[in-house]
Design a protein around this motif. Structure first.
Motif, PDB file in Angstrom:
ATOM      1  N   PRO A  41      46.402  31.875  38.667  1.00 38.39           N
ATOM      2  CA  PRO A  41      46.460  32.131  40.106  1.00 38.39           C
ATOM      3  C   PRO A  41      46.125  33.585  40.441  1.00 38.39           C
ATOM      4  O   PRO A  41      46.469  34.505  39.690  1.00 38.39           O
ATOM      5  N   MET A  42      45.460  33.772  41.559  1.00 33.31           N
ATOM      6  CA  MET A  42      45.133  35.127  41.997  1.00 33.31           C
ATOM      7  C   MET A  42      46.403  35.935  42.288  1.00 33.31           C
ATOM      8  O   MET A  42      46.527  37.096  41.894  1.00 33.31           O
ATOM      9  N   TYR A  43      47.342  35.308  42.958  1.00 28.52           N
ATOM     10  CA  TYR A  43      48.570  36.012  43.341  1.00 28.52           C
ATOM     11  C   TYR A  43      49.655  35.877  42.277  1.00 28.52           C
ATOM     12  O   TYR A  43      49.898  34.785  41.746  1.00 28.52           O
ATOM     13  N   ALA A  44      50.329  36.986  41.995  1.00 28.46           N
ATOM     14  CA  ALA A  44      51.577  36.956  41.247  1.00 28.46           C
ATOM     15  C   ALA A  44      52.738  36.837  42.221  1.00 28.46           C
ATOM     16  O   ALA A  44      53.748  36.192  41.937  1.00 28.46           O
ATOM     17  N   ASP A  45      52.580  37.463  43.389  1.00 28.90           N
ATOM     18  CA  ASP A  45      53.569  37.392  44.472  1.00 28.90           C
ATOM     19  C   ASP A  45      52.819  37.631  45.784  1.00 28.90           C
ATOM     20  O   ASP A  45      52.561  38.772  46.164  1.00 28.90           O
ATOM     21  N   GLN A  48      54.259  39.926  48.569  1.00 26.83           N
ATOM     22  CA  GLN A  48      54.229  41.364  48.316  1.00 26.83           C
ATOM     23  C   GLN A  48      52.822  41.872  48.002  1.00 26.83           C
ATOM     24  O   GLN A  48      52.648  43.036  47.652  1.00 26.83           O
ATOM     25  N   ASN A  49      51.825  40.986  48.118  1.00 24.62           N
ATOM     26  CA  ASN A  49      50.441  41.338  47.771  1.00 24.62           C
ATOM     27  C   ASN A  49      50.343  41.886  46.344  1.00 24.62           C
ATOM     28  O   ASN A  49      49.690  42.905  46.085  1.00 24.62           O
ATOM     29  N   ILE A  50      50.993  41.175  45.419  1.00 20.62           N
ATOM     30  CA  ILE A  50      50.907  41.493  44.001  1.00 20.62           C
ATOM     31  C   ILE A  50      49.930  40.507  43.362  1.00 20.62           C
ATOM     32  O   ILE A  50      50.081  39.290  43.525  1.00 20.62           O
ATOM     33  N   PHE A  51      48.947  41.024  42.636  1.00 21.32           N
ATOM     34  CA  PHE A  51      47.883  40.192  42.091  1.00 21.32           C
ATOM     35  C   PHE A  51      47.932  40.158  40.565  1.00 21.32           C
ATOM     36  O   PHE A  51      48.456  41.070  39.925  1.00 21.32           O
ATOM     37  N   ILE A 104      40.265  40.089  38.670  1.00 19.01           N
ATOM     38  CA  ILE A 104      41.251  39.257  39.343  1.00 19.01           C
ATOM     39  C   ILE A 104      40.773  37.812  39.275  1.00 19.01           C
ATOM     40  O   ILE A 104      39.674  37.507  39.736  1.00 19.01           O
ATOM     41  N   PRO A 105      41.559  36.914  38.679  1.00 20.28           N
ATOM     42  CA  PRO A 105      41.132  35.518  38.594  1.00 20.28           C
ATOM     43  C   PRO A 105      41.069  34.868  39.973  1.00 20.28           C
ATOM     44  O   PRO A 105      41.661  35.363  40.935  1.00 20.28           O
ATOM     45  N   GLU A 141      45.271  40.330  27.933  1.00 20.88           N
ATOM     46  CA  GLU A 141      46.586  40.401  28.557  1.00 20.88           C
ATOM     47  C   GLU A 141      46.470  40.119  30.050  1.00 20.88           C
ATOM     48  O   GLU A 141      45.520  40.533  30.710  1.00 20.88           O
ATOM     49  N   VAL A 142      47.441  39.392  30.589  1.00 19.13           N
ATOM     50  CA  VAL A 142      47.493  39.126  32.025  1.00 19.13           C
ATOM     51  C   VAL A 142      48.619  39.969  32.605  1.00 19.13           C
ATOM     52  O   VAL A 142      49.777  39.840  32.207  1.00 19.13           O
ATOM     53  N   ILE A 143      48.267  40.870  33.518  1.00 21.43           N
ATOM     54  CA  ILE A 143      49.253  41.789  34.089  1.00 21.43           C
ATOM     55  C   ILE A 143      49.343  41.587  35.595  1.00 21.43           C
ATOM     56  O   ILE A 143      48.448  41.007  36.224  1.00 21.43           O
ATOM     57  N   LYS A 144      50.444  42.067  36.161  1.00 19.61           N
ATOM     58  CA  LYS A 144      50.658  42.014  37.609  1.00 19.61           C
ATOM     59  C   LYS A 144      50.436  43.412  38.179  1.00 19.61           C
ATOM     60  O   LYS A 144      51.002  44.379  37.667  1.00 19.61           O
ATOM     61  N   VAL A 145      49.636  43.506  39.221  1.00 17.60           N
ATOM     62  CA  VAL A 145      49.291  44.824  39.756  1.00 17.60           C
ATOM     63  C   VAL A 145      49.491  44.879  41.265  1.00 17.60           C
ATOM     64  O   VAL A 145      49.466  43.858  41.949  1.00 17.60           O
ATOM     65  N   LYS A 146      49.707  46.105  41.731  1.00 12.10           N
ATOM     66  CA  LYS A 146      49.604  46.340  43.171  1.00 12.10           C
ATOM     67  C   LYS A 146      48.336  47.138  43.414  1.00 12.10           C
ATOM     68  O   LYS A 146      47.968  48.029  42.631  1.00 12.10           O
ATOM     69  N   VAL A 147      47.680  46.795  44.486  1.00  9.97           N
ATOM     70  CA  VAL A 147      46.370  47.352  44.811  1.00  9.97           C
ATOM     71  C   VAL A 147      46.547  48.648  45.579  1.00  9.97           C
ATOM     72  O   VAL A 147      47.412  48.766  46.448  1.00  9.97           O
ATOM     73  N   LEU A 148      45.696  49.651  45.257  1.00 15.52           N
ATOM     74  CA  LEU A 148      45.786  50.962  45.900  1.00 15.52           C
ATOM     75  C   LEU A 148      44.548  51.297  46.729  1.00 15.52           C
ATOM     76  O   LEU A 148      44.631  52.106  47.659  1.00 15.52           O
ATOM     77  N   GLY A 149      43.416  50.715  46.392  1.00  8.03           N
ATOM     78  CA  GLY A 149      42.184  51.013  47.122  1.00  8.03           C
ATOM     79  C   GLY A 149      41.012  50.320  46.465  1.00  8.03           C
ATOM     80  O   GLY A 149      41.183  49.519  45.536  1.00  8.03           O
ATOM     81  N   VAL A 150      39.812  50.638  46.941  1.00  4.44           N
ATOM     82  CA  VAL A 150      38.624  49.987  46.385  1.00  4.44           C
ATOM     83  C   VAL A 150      37.404  50.874  46.586  1.00  4.44           C
ATOM     84  O   VAL A 150      37.319  51.632  47.561  1.00  4.44           O
ATOM     85  N   LEU A 151      36.493  50.799  45.624  1.00  7.61           N
ATOM     86  CA  LEU A 151      35.230  51.534  45.657  1.00  7.61           C
ATOM     87  C   LEU A 151      34.095  50.518  45.767  1.00  7.61           C
ATOM     88  O   LEU A 151      34.075  49.524  45.046  1.00  7.61           O
ATOM     89  N   ALA A 152      33.160  50.773  46.674  1.00  3.52           N
ATOM     90  CA  ALA A 152      32.040  49.848  46.888  1.00  3.52           C
ATOM     91  C   ALA A 152      30.819  50.327  46.126  1.00  3.52           C
ATOM     92  O   ALA A 152      30.020  51.123  46.619  1.00  3.52           O
TER      93      ALA A 152
END
Length: 297
Positions: A41-45, A48-51, A104-105, A141-152
């Motif tokens: 799944p894309m979301y872990a939570d 809380q927008n945890i991916f 991100i799956p 490894e599958v980890i849970k992350v919080k997103v901080l920003g993005v580069l295009a």
């Protein structure tokens, strides 16, 4: 869906270039094979927008590993160029990948969709993630992350988003909540990230990559909306509502009602058992440890 906390790397093997290349398939706690592209799944939570992120390349390593989107069940494999296993060069002062790099799956950058901000279509891959925590993760490894920003990034005329995130279990995670926190607490890291992506293909004879937004990072909210957009494209892909572009959408966890590509446990097992047996591990070329120097444009 399988519980992602129960998904672990499995069946790591090294292969000769004439066969599969450093591949691994994940399995869940029940020992059933799953696709790291489609079944996690894309979301872990979501609240809380945890991916979730599937780690393809641990920090400081050079082997260009990636989810094989065109192979059944999408193993993590080493990219190949002209019959040789591919490694990224160490462009001074960098050594290998400077973050834990993954995807991100259940996301997909649709090559048939032109982004209104970049004016380029997607690169036909899951959305990429640079995880900036203190731990060097393991491949698969599958980890849970919080997103901080993005580069295009614009890679050879295609949109190739680079999400910046941190493992929620990292000791620094509580202090990093948006792109500005990275500027404050990890000075130089974002500039190094742009420099790395701009120049990493130059040793292969390719031009420097370009970026939208004047090479500036967009904030957390923009990044989350971008991820959600790519999840929508993936939903259309897995339900066969859009052209697959040659991608393999075989999966074991998406319901058959939502995906005509869903297969049984026995079918998935047969896919794995039908792959080429492991060969002898190829030695890493000594050239991989060299630094590459050139004058910036």
């Amino acid at each position: 869906m399988a519980a992602v906390s129960d998904v672990r790397a499995h069946n790591i093997g090294f292969y000769k270039p004439s066969h599969w290349h450093t591949a691994q398939e994940p399995e869940n706690a029940d020992g059933k094979y799953v696709s790291p592209f489609h079944d996690i799944p894309m979301y872990a939570d979501e609240s809380q927008n945890i991916f979730h992120v599937v780690v393809e390349v641990p920090r400081w390593t050079n082997a260009k590993m990636e989810i094989a989107t065109k192979d059944p069940l999408n193993p993590i494999k080493q990219d190949v160029k002209k019959g040789n296993l591919r490694y990224v060069a160490n462009i001074f002062p960098h050594k290998g990948y400077i973050w834990n790099y993954g995807a991100i799956p259940q996301t997909w950058e649709d090559p048939g969709h032109k982004d209104e901000d970049t004016d380029c279509c997607g690169d036909n891959d899951p959305i990429d993630v640079c995880e900036i925590g203190t731990k060097v993760c393991s491949r698969g490894e599958v980890i849970k992350v919080k997103v901080l920003g993005v580069l295009a990034m614009i890679d050879e005329g295609e949109t190739d988003w680079k999400v910046i995130a941190i493992n929620v279990e990292d000791p620094e995670a509580k202090d990093l909540n948006n792109i500005g926190d990275i500027q404050r607490l990890k000075p130089g890291y974002l500039e190094a990230t742009v420099d790395w992506f701009r120049r990493y293909k130059v040793p292969d004879g390719k031009p420097e990559n370009q970026f939208a937004f004047n090479s500036e990072f967009k904030d957390k909210e923009f990044a989350i909306e971008t991820i959600k957009s790519t999840h929508g494209f993936w939903k259309a892909l897995i339900s066969q509502k859009t052209n697959s572009g040659g991608l393999n959408c075989k999966n074991t966890c998406v319901s058959a009602a939502d995906s005509p590509f869903c297969c049984s446990t026995d079918e998935a097992k047969a896919v794995i058992e039908g792959t080429t047996p492991c060969g002898t591990e190829d030695p890493v070329p000594c050239s991989v440890d060299k630094w590459f120097y050139y004058e910036k444009e």
